[in-house]
Write a protein that holds these residues in place. Structure first.
Motif, PDB file in Angstrom:
ATOM      1  N   ALA A 273      22.072  18.628  18.029  1.00  0.00           N
ATOM      2  CA  ALA A 273      21.218  17.734  18.819  1.00  0.00           C
ATOM      3  C   ALA A 273      19.749  18.095  18.649  1.00  0.00           C
ATOM      4  O   ALA A 273      18.901  17.221  18.443  1.00  0.00           O
ATOM      5  CB  ALA A 273      21.618  17.794  20.286  1.00  0.00           C
ATOM      6  N   LYS A 274      19.456  19.383  18.726  1.00  0.00           N
ATOM      7  CA  LYS A 274      18.058  19.833  18.672  1.00  0.00           C
ATOM      8  C   LYS A 274      17.416  19.575  17.312  1.00  0.00           C
ATOM      9  O   LYS A 274      16.274  19.105  17.225  1.00  0.00           O
ATOM     10  CB  LYS A 274      17.986  21.318  19.007  1.00  0.00           C
ATOM     11  N   PHE A 275      18.144  19.890  16.237  1.00  0.00           N
ATOM     12  CA  PHE A 275      17.540  19.844  14.903  1.00  0.00           C
ATOM     13  C   PHE A 275      17.721  18.518  14.176  1.00  0.00           C
ATOM     14  O   PHE A 275      16.960  18.202  13.266  1.00  0.00           O
ATOM     15  CB  PHE A 275      18.093  20.978  14.032  1.00  0.00           C
ATOM     16  N   ILE A 276      18.738  17.736  14.566  1.00  0.00           N
ATOM     17  CA  ILE A 276      19.009  16.487  13.834  1.00  0.00           C
ATOM     18  C   ILE A 276      18.781  15.253  14.698  1.00  0.00           C
ATOM     19  O   ILE A 276      17.941  14.402  14.376  1.00  0.00           O
ATOM     20  CB  ILE A 276      20.447  16.489  13.266  1.00  0.00           C
ATOM     21  N   TYR A 277      19.499  15.160  15.833  1.00  0.00           N
ATOM     22  CA  TYR A 277      19.471  13.896  16.574  1.00  0.00           C
ATOM     23  C   TYR A 277      18.269  13.754  17.508  1.00  0.00           C
ATOM     24  O   TYR A 277      17.783  12.643  17.713  1.00  0.00           O
ATOM     25  CB  TYR A 277      20.805  13.692  17.310  1.00  0.00           C
ATOM     26  N   SER A 278      17.765  14.855  18.040  1.00  0.00           N
ATOM     27  CA  SER A 278      16.560  14.766  18.865  1.00  0.00           C
ATOM     28  C   SER A 278      15.357  14.279  18.048  1.00  0.00           C
ATOM     29  O   SER A 278      14.633  13.382  18.490  1.00  0.00           O
ATOM     30  CB  SER A 278      16.268  16.121  19.521  1.00  0.00           C
ATOM     31  N   PRO A 279      15.131  14.810  16.835  1.00  0.00           N
ATOM     32  CA  PRO A 279      14.029  14.279  16.017  1.00  0.00           C
ATOM     33  C   PRO A 279      14.223  12.804  15.635  1.00  0.00           C
ATOM     34  O   PRO A 279      13.254  12.052  15.544  1.00  0.00           O
ATOM     35  CB  PRO A 279      14.045  15.175  14.772  1.00  0.00           C
ATOM     36  N   LEU A 280      15.480  12.395  15.411  1.00  0.00           N
ATOM     37  CA  LEU A 280      15.735  10.986  15.103  1.00  0.00           C
ATOM     38  C   LEU A 280      15.415  10.111  16.316  1.00  0.00           C
ATOM     39  O   LEU A 280      14.839   9.028  16.176  1.00  0.00           O
ATOM     40  CB  LEU A 280      17.193  10.791  14.677  1.00  0.00           C
ATOM     41  N   ALA A 281      15.783  10.591  17.506  1.00  0.00           N
ATOM     42  CA  ALA A 281      15.455   9.856  18.734  1.00  0.00           C
ATOM     43  C   ALA A 281      13.944   9.738  18.900  1.00  0.00           C
ATOM     44  O   ALA A 281      13.425   8.688  19.278  1.00  0.00           O
ATOM     45  CB  ALA A 281      16.080  10.557  19.947  1.00  0.00           C
ATOM     46  N   HIS A 282      13.240  10.825  18.600  1.00  0.00           N
ATOM     47  CA  HIS A 282      11.770  10.813  18.675  1.00  0.00           C
ATOM     48  C   HIS A 282      11.189   9.785  17.714  1.00  0.00           C
ATOM     49  O   HIS A 282      10.282   9.023  18.064  1.00  0.00           O
ATOM     50  CB  HIS A 282      11.222  12.203  18.361  1.00  0.00           C
ATOM     51  N   ARG A 283      11.733   9.753  16.508  1.00  0.00           N
ATOM     52  CA  ARG A 283      11.244   8.815  15.490  1.00  0.00           C
ATOM     53  C   ARG A 283      11.436   7.364  15.937  1.00  0.00           C
ATOM     54  O   ARG A 283      10.643   6.493  15.587  1.00  0.00           O
ATOM     55  CB  ARG A 283      12.002   9.065  14.181  1.00  0.00           C
ATOM     56  N   LEU A 284      12.483   7.118  16.732  1.00  0.00           N
ATOM     57  CA  LEU A 284      12.768   5.760  17.205  1.00  0.00           C
ATOM     58  C   LEU A 284      12.091   5.454  18.544  1.00  0.00           C
ATOM     59  O   LEU A 284      12.292   4.381  19.104  1.00  0.00           O
ATOM     60  CB  LEU A 284      14.288   5.565  17.334  1.00  0.00           C
ATOM     61  N   GLY A 285      11.319   6.412  19.052  1.00  0.00           N
ATOM     62  CA  GLY A 285      10.615   6.184  20.313  1.00  0.00           C
ATOM     63  C   GLY A 285      11.470   6.355  21.554  1.00  0.00           C
ATOM     64  O   GLY A 285      11.093   5.928  22.645  1.00  0.00           O
ATOM     65  N   LEU A 286      12.619   7.029  21.411  1.00  0.00           N
ATOM     66  CA  LEU A 286      13.526   7.255  22.552  1.00  0.00           C
ATOM     67  C   LEU A 286      13.184   8.607  23.178  1.00  0.00           C
ATOM     68  O   LEU A 286      13.942   9.572  23.090  1.00  0.00           O
ATOM     69  CB  LEU A 286      14.986   7.221  22.068  1.00  0.00           C
ATOM     70  N   TYR A 287      12.029   8.674  23.820  1.00  0.00           N
ATOM     71  CA  TYR A 287      11.490   9.961  24.258  1.00  0.00           C
ATOM     72  C   TYR A 287      12.304  10.602  25.381  1.00  0.00           C
ATOM     73  O   TYR A 287      12.454  11.826  25.418  1.00  0.00           O
ATOM     74  CB  TYR A 287      10.024   9.797  24.660  1.00  0.00           C
ATOM     75  N   ASN A 288      12.832   9.802  26.306  1.00  0.00           N
ATOM     76  CA  ASN A 288      13.648  10.361  27.392  1.00  0.00           C
ATOM     77  C   ASN A 288      14.926  10.987  26.842  1.00  0.00           C
ATOM     78  O   ASN A 288      15.340  12.066  27.270  1.00  0.00           O
ATOM     79  CB  ASN A 288      13.997   9.282  28.419  1.00  0.00           C
ATOM     80  N   ILE A 289      15.545  10.290  25.899  1.00  0.00           N
ATOM     81  CA  ILE A 289      16.766  10.798  25.288  1.00  0.00           C
ATOM     82  C   ILE A 289      16.460  12.054  24.475  1.00  0.00           C
ATOM     83  O   ILE A 289      17.199  13.042  24.521  1.00  0.00           O
ATOM     84  CB  ILE A 289      17.426   9.709  24.420  1.00  0.00           C
ATOM     85  N   MET A 290      15.376  12.038  23.744  1.00  0.00           N
ATOM     86  CA  MET A 290      14.957  13.215  22.975  1.00  0.00           C
ATOM     87  C   MET A 290      14.802  14.422  23.898  1.00  0.00           C
ATOM     88  O   MET A 290      15.313  15.508  23.611  1.00  0.00           O
ATOM     89  CB  MET A 290      13.633  12.924  22.265  1.00  0.00           C
ATOM     90  N   SER A 291      14.111  14.232  25.015  1.00  0.00           N
ATOM     91  CA  SER A 291      13.875  15.329  25.959  1.00  0.00           C
ATOM     92  C   SER A 291      15.184  15.851  26.535  1.00  0.00           C
ATOM     93  O   SER A 291      15.369  17.061  26.668  1.00  0.00           O
ATOM     94  CB  SER A 291      12.973  14.858  27.097  1.00  0.00           C
ATOM     95  N   GLU A 292      16.091  14.937  26.877  1.00  0.00           N
ATOM     96  CA  GLU A 292      17.376  15.369  27.463  1.00  0.00           C
ATOM     97  C   GLU A 292      18.181  16.169  26.455  1.00  0.00           C
ATOM     98  O   GLU A 292      18.814  17.157  26.809  1.00  0.00           O
ATOM     99  CB  GLU A 292      18.171  14.143  27.926  1.00  0.00           C
ATOM    100  N   MET A 293      18.136  15.773  25.197  1.00  0.00           N
ATOM    101  CA  MET A 293      18.875  16.501  24.168  1.00  0.00           C
ATOM    102  C   MET A 293      18.349  17.915  23.970  1.00  0.00           C
ATOM    103  O   MET A 293      19.102  18.858  23.763  1.00  0.00           O
ATOM    104  CB  MET A 293      18.789  15.749  22.829  1.00  0.00           C
ATOM    105  N   VAL A 294      17.054  18.066  24.037  1.00  0.00           N
ATOM    106  CA  VAL A 294      16.434  19.376  23.839  1.00  0.00           C
ATOM    107  C   VAL A 294      16.664  20.279  25.032  1.00  0.00           C
ATOM    108  O   VAL A 294      16.882  21.491  24.892  1.00  0.00           O
ATOM    109  CB  VAL A 294      14.927  19.226  23.549  1.00  0.00           C
ATOM    110  N   CYS A 295      16.658  19.699  26.234  1.00  0.00           N
ATOM    111  CA  CYS A 295      16.724  20.503  27.456  1.00  0.00           C
ATOM    112  C   CYS A 295      18.134  20.814  27.933  1.00  0.00           C
ATOM    113  O   CYS A 295      18.327  21.705  28.732  1.00  0.00           O
ATOM    114  CB  CYS A 295      15.981  19.786  28.585  1.00  0.00           C
ATOM    115  N   THR A 296      19.128  20.050  27.451  1.00  0.00           N
ATOM    116  CA  THR A 296      20.500  20.243  27.944  1.00  0.00           C
ATOM    117  C   THR A 296      21.065  21.570  27.495  1.00  0.00           C
ATOM    118  O   THR A 296      20.896  21.940  26.355  1.00  0.00           O
ATOM    119  CB  THR A 296      21.407  19.104  27.466  1.00  0.00           C
TER     120      THR A 296
END
Length: 200
Positions: free
Chosen positions: A177-200
């Protein structure tokens, strides 16, 4: 929903409850044709599931419906994306041929599921240094943006039930999540989802 009859009465109630929840999420967003696709996809899921089948400690039907609802409520995906999310794990677990999806659900859902299965077969246990290459590979395999959104939703759905997952799998999931899907979420502008993935 004739296929419900193969399940016990108590489980039929659970299935119907899941279906009603899904319909509630979708009906304000989708037109009649889109709702017909959701119903067809749910019927496919029910037809190809058994009562004892679970995924990460949750019944496959409940798990799949929860994922589909997340794609609608939190990612705003259309009916094609929700359809693919609804049947993905059923197809994967039961090794169902994509041709059957194409026949029973439709060509466009089948194409999304096929790409999702290709990404699921990748070894995503990669180091931080190699993560950009893996992200680029995933983006190359995903010719439809819905594929990336469903994968992000799938990872987040899993992270929200970490307590049901073995510790070894938790660590792998968190790194992925941290290294692959969180950056993809960031690239798509899904900032809340990105933050939740990093913090979980």
């Amino acid at each position: 929903m004739e296929t419900l009859k193969k399940f016990s009465k108590p489980f039929q109630k659970i299935i119907l409850s899941q279906f009603r929840g899904l319909v509630r999420n979708c009906r304000d967003e989708y037109d009649r044709d889109s709702m017909a696709l959701i119903r067809k996809s749910f019927d496919f899921l029910v037809s190809n599931s058994v009562e004892e089948q679970t995924l990460h400690g949750v019944h496959l039907l409940e798990y799949s419906t929860r994922l589909a609802r997340m794609t609608v409520k939190e990612l705003g995906l259309d009916a094609l994306g929700a359809s693919a999310a609804l049947i993905l794990h059923c197809v994967e677990l039961n090794k169902i041929q994509v041709e059957l999806v194409r026949k029973d659900v439709g060509d466009r859902t089948a194409a999304i599921v096929e790409e999702l299965l290709k990404i699921s077969n990748l070894d995503t246990t990669t180091s931080h240094g190699q993560s950009e290459n893996m992200r680029n590979l995933i983006l190359t395999l995903a010719t439809d943006f819905r594929v990336i959104l469903v994968k992000i939703a799938e990872r987040l759905n899993l992270m929200r039930q970490m307590d049901l997952i073995l510790e070894k799998e938790r660590i792998a999931l968190a790194c992925e999540a941290k290294f692959i899907y969180s950056p993809l979420a960031h690239r798509l502008g899904l900032y809340n989802i990105m933050s939740e993935m990093v913090c979980t």
